[in-house]
Design a protein around this motif. Structure first.
Motif, short mmCIF file in Angstrom:
data_model
loop_
_atom_site.label_atom_id
_atom_site.label_comp_id
_atom_site.label_asym_id
_atom_site.label_seq_id
_atom_site.Cartn_x
_atom_site.Cartn_y
_atom_site.Cartn_z
N MET A 76 59.01 45.48 -38.66
CA MET A 76 60.20 45.62 -38.51
C MET A 76 60.76 46.85 -39.00
O MET A 76 60.36 47.48 -40.00
CB MET A 76 61.07 44.45 -39.23
CG MET A 76 60.73 43.15 -38.68
SD MET A 76 62.04 41.89 -39.25
CE MET A 76 61.31 41.63 -41.20
N ARG A 134 68.34 47.43 -36.42
CA ARG A 134 67.08 46.79 -37.12
C ARG A 134 66.41 46.06 -35.79
O ARG A 134 67.12 45.22 -35.15
CB ARG A 134 67.41 45.94 -38.19
CG ARG A 134 66.20 45.50 -39.00
CD ARG A 134 66.44 45.39 -40.42
NE ARG A 134 65.32 45.00 -41.11
CZ ARG A 134 64.41 45.66 -41.43
NH1 ARG A 134 64.53 46.93 -41.27
NH2 ARG A 134 63.37 45.43 -42.29
N ARG A 146 62.33 44.33 -34.32
CA ARG A 146 60.98 43.98 -34.70
C ARG A 146 60.27 44.63 -33.22
O ARG A 146 60.81 44.09 -32.28
CB ARG A 146 61.04 42.56 -34.80
CG ARG A 146 59.48 42.00 -34.83
CD ARG A 146 59.16 40.53 -35.11
NE ARG A 146 59.77 40.10 -36.39
CZ ARG A 146 60.58 39.12 -36.66
NH1 ARG A 146 60.82 38.42 -35.70
NH2 ARG A 146 60.96 38.82 -37.68
N ILE A 153 66.96 42.54 -34.38
CA ILE A 153 67.10 41.51 -35.54
C ILE A 153 68.43 41.48 -36.08
O ILE A 153 69.15 40.23 -36.27
CB ILE A 153 66.32 41.98 -36.90
CG1 ILE A 153 64.95 42.38 -36.64
CG2 ILE A 153 66.43 41.17 -37.96
CD1 ILE A 153 64.07 41.04 -36.02
#
Length: 77
Positions: free
Chosen positions: A1, A35, A37, A75
């Motif tokens: 992440m 953010r 992943r 995210i």
């Protein structure tokens, strides 16, 4: 992440946590500041060696890890 920062982009992709991730500039602009992943298959590109006279060829001297077809999941927004 990781969090996408457009300042980390190069002509090869974007540097994220030690990996060069192949993402188009348009997609990077949409993901900038988010953010995410990232997953996918990692390939390693070997670094270049010095010539006999110590001169370095154009390119990276160290090995680099690339994610060529990344799967990206946001995210948080």
């Amino acid at each position: 992440m990781t969090t996408i920062d457009i300042k980390q982009a190069t002509k090869d992709g974007i540097y994220l946590n030690g990996y060069v991730v192949n993402i188009s500039y348009d997609k990077l602009m949409k993901l900038n500041g988010k953010r995410v992943r990232i997953s996918g298959k990692v390939t390693i590109v070997k670094g270049l060696k010095h010539y006999n006279d110590g001169e370095i060829r154009q390119g990276r001297q160290e090995d680099t890890k690339h994610i060529l077809r990344p799967k990206i999941k946001i995210i948080d927004n």
